[in-house]
Design a protein around this motif. Structure first.
Motif, PDB file in Angstrom:
ATOM      1  N   GLY A 138       0.822  -1.210   0.000  1.00 14.09           N
ATOM      2  CA  GLY A 138       0.000   0.000   0.000  1.00 14.09           C
ATOM      3  C   GLY A 138       0.855   1.258   0.000  1.00 14.09           C
ATOM      4  N   CYS A 139       1.915   1.252   0.805  1.00 17.53           N
ATOM      5  CA  CYS A 139       2.856   2.386   0.806  1.00 17.53           C
ATOM      6  C   CYS A 139       3.514   2.532  -0.558  1.00 17.53           C
ATOM      7  CB  CYS A 139       3.924   2.196   1.887  1.00 17.53           C
ATOM      8  SG  CYS A 139       3.294   2.355   3.561  1.00 17.53           S
ATOM      9  N   GLN A 140       3.886   1.415  -1.143  1.00 15.58           N
ATOM     10  CA  GLN A 140       4.475   1.410  -2.483  1.00 15.58           C
ATOM     11  C   GLN A 140       3.498   2.020  -3.488  1.00 15.58           C
ATOM     12  OE1 GLN A 140       7.488   0.414  -3.684  1.00 15.58           O
ATOM     13  NE2 GLN A 140       6.835   0.905  -5.738  1.00 15.58           N
ATOM     14  N   ALA A 141       2.219   1.670  -3.368  1.00 12.80           N
ATOM     15  CA  ALA A 141       1.194   2.176  -4.282  1.00 12.80           C
ATOM     16  C   ALA A 141       1.032   3.685  -4.155  1.00 12.80           C
ATOM     17  CB  ALA A 141      -0.134   1.473  -4.016  1.00 12.80           C
ATOM     18  N   ILE A 142       1.021   4.183  -2.936  1.00 11.74           N
ATOM     19  CA  ILE A 142       0.875   5.627  -2.714  1.00 11.74           C
ATOM     20  C   ILE A 142       2.066   6.382  -3.283  1.00 11.74           C
ATOM     21  CG2 ILE A 142       0.800   7.418  -0.919  1.00 11.74           C
ATOM     22  CD1 ILE A 142      -0.875   5.324   0.738  1.00 11.74           C
TER      23      ILE A 142
END
Length: 165
Positions: A138-142
């Protein structure tokens, strides 16, 4: 220059840039014991320049980074997941000239990445173990969404200046 040759050159160049951004620009995620990289942002932004060819650049660059980093088990899944991400960015984002729609499409591409890795890891390790990677992905996606949104207009200008594809 022949459009096919231009497409091949730009695709190869962006595959290398995606691999480099994945390999060398790493931001640690302490809670996840993993890291966040800027490769996804380049995949999304490459859509402005390459159109559907983004799928090839994303698949090759990301899978190569997995191989170099010692995650060979993940390389085939990464090629498929990141290739689909690149396809979404290259085809759907180019159909919209409205910024917020483009951002929504990029967000959907990042959700595809998070979901794709969750399914792959569920098949390998089970759902409980796969759920532990959701925060990091999720952090990677943001981060990818932020970088892709910022770089998209620059890639659009490059496309117009070079009459790329």
């Amino acid at each position: 220059m022949n459009k096919g040759i231009k497409a091949l050159v730009y695709t190869s160049m962006l595959a290398a840039l995606i691999a480099v951004a994945t390999l060398f620009i790493q931001i640690p995620i302490p809670m996840d014991k993993g890291y966040c990289n800027l490769g996804d942002g380049l995949i999304l932004a490459a859509g402005a320049l390459l159109g559907p060819w983004t799928a090839a650049a994303a698949a090759a660059g990301s899978a190569l980074a997995d191989l170099v980093l010692g995650y060979a088990l993940y390389a085939p899944a990464t090629a498929v997941i990141k290739g689909l991400m690149g396809m979404m960015a290259g085809v759907l984002c180019n159909k919209s000239k409205v910024l917020w729609r483009r951002v929504l499409i990029m967000a959907a591409a990042e959700c595809l990445m998070v979901g794709g890795y969750f399914l792959f890891e569920t098949a390998l390790y089970g759902a409980a173990a796969a759920a532990t990677s959701l925060f990091g992905n999720g952090c990677q996606a943001i981060a990818g969404l932020a970088v892709g949104t910022v770089l998209w207009p620059m890639m659009e200008r490059v496309r117009k200046m070079t009459a790329c594809l």
